[in-house]
Design a protein around this motif. Structure first.
Motif, short mmCIF file in Angstrom:
data_model
loop_
_atom_site.label_atom_id
_atom_site.label_comp_id
_atom_site.label_asym_id
_atom_site.label_seq_id
_atom_site.Cartn_x
_atom_site.Cartn_y
_atom_site.Cartn_z
N LYS A 1 0.85 -1.18 0.00
CA LYS A 1 0.00 0.00 0.00
C LYS A 1 0.89 1.24 0.00
N ARG A 2 0.53 2.20 -0.84
CA ARG A 2 1.30 3.45 -0.93
C ARG A 2 0.80 4.42 0.12
N ASN A 3 1.70 4.90 0.97
CA ASN A 3 1.36 5.86 2.02
C ASN A 3 2.11 7.16 1.80
N LYS A 4 1.38 8.26 1.68
CA LYS A 4 2.01 9.57 1.53
C LYS A 4 1.91 10.29 2.87
N HIS A 5 3.06 10.72 3.37
CA HIS A 5 3.14 11.35 4.69
C HIS A 5 3.04 12.87 4.55
N PRO A 6 2.69 13.57 5.63
CA PRO A 6 2.54 15.04 5.57
C PRO A 6 3.81 15.79 5.15
N ASP A 7 4.99 15.21 5.41
CA ASP A 7 6.23 15.88 5.02
C ASP A 7 6.59 15.66 3.55
N GLY A 8 5.73 14.92 2.81
CA GLY A 8 5.94 14.72 1.37
C GLY A 8 6.61 13.41 1.00
N THR A 9 7.06 12.66 1.98
CA THR A 9 7.70 11.38 1.68
C THR A 9 6.64 10.31 1.40
N VAL A 10 7.05 9.33 0.64
CA VAL A 10 6.16 8.22 0.27
C VAL A 10 6.80 6.92 0.70
N THR A 11 6.01 6.05 1.36
CA THR A 11 6.49 4.74 1.73
C THR A 11 5.52 3.69 1.20
N TYR A 12 6.03 2.50 1.02
CA TYR A 12 5.22 1.37 0.58
C TYR A 12 5.28 0.30 1.67
N ASP A 13 4.13 0.00 2.25
CA ASP A 13 4.05 -0.98 3.33
C ASP A 13 3.38 -2.25 2.83
N ILE A 14 3.90 -3.40 3.22
CA ILE A 14 3.28 -4.68 2.86
C ILE A 14 2.05 -4.86 3.74
N ILE A 15 0.87 -5.05 3.09
CA ILE A 15 -0.37 -5.20 3.85
C ILE A 15 -0.91 -6.63 3.79
N GLY A 16 -0.30 -7.48 2.97
CA GLY A 16 -0.76 -8.85 2.90
C GLY A 16 0.16 -9.71 2.06
N LYS A 17 0.12 -11.01 2.32
CA LYS A 17 0.92 -11.97 1.56
C LYS A 17 0.05 -13.15 1.17
#
Length: 106
Positions: free
Chosen positions: A27-43
Motif C-alpha cells: 500500500k502506498r502511504n504519503k506522509h505530511p512531510d511529502g515522503t512516500v512509503t510502501y508498506d506490505i499489507i498482505g501476503k
C-alpha cells in the motif's frame, strides 16, 4: 453477472489479472512531510474481478475492494503485477495498492 451486463472499456485488461495468485500486496502511504512509503499489507492471496468490483484477498481477509467504475488500474512494466487505486470499501479511504503476482514458469 447475467445475460445483460455492462461491458467495461478495459475488459481485456481486467481479464489479464483476474484470478491471479499473489505473492504480496503493498500500500502506498504519503506522509505530511511529502515522503512516500510502501508498506506490505498482505501476503499469499488472490486478485479477483467479481461483478462490478475488484477484490484483493490475502488469506481470508479482504485488503482492497473497489468498484471498477471508480478505480484506475495499471499493469507494471515488468509484467509481474498490477497497481490499483480507488475508494477502498475496506478502509473507507482512497488507497493505492500494488499486487505482485506469484511467478510460474511456463
Amino acid at each position: 453477472m447475467g445475460l445483460f451486463h455492462k461491458k467495461h472499456k478495459n475488459q481485456d485488461l481486467l481479464r489479464t489479472f483476474d484470478g491471479r495468485e499473489l505473492k504480496y500486496v503493498t500500500k502506498r502511504n504519503k506522509h505530511p512531510d511529502g515522503t512516500v512509503t510502501y508498506d506490505i499489507i498482505g501476503k499469499l492471496g488472490r486478485i479477483a474481478v467479481i461483478g462490478e468490483y475488484i477484490r484483493i484477498i490475502c488469506g481470508e481477509i479482504d485488503v482492497f475492494n473497489c468498484k471498477i467504475d471508480n478505480s484506475k488500474y495499471y499493469l507494471l512494466m515488468s509484467g509481474d503485477g498490477v497497481t490499483v487505486e480507488g475508494e477502498n470499501t475496506v478502509t473507507g479511504k482512497y488507497d493505492t495498492v500494488t499486487a505482485y503476482y506469484t511467478y510460474y514458469r511456463k
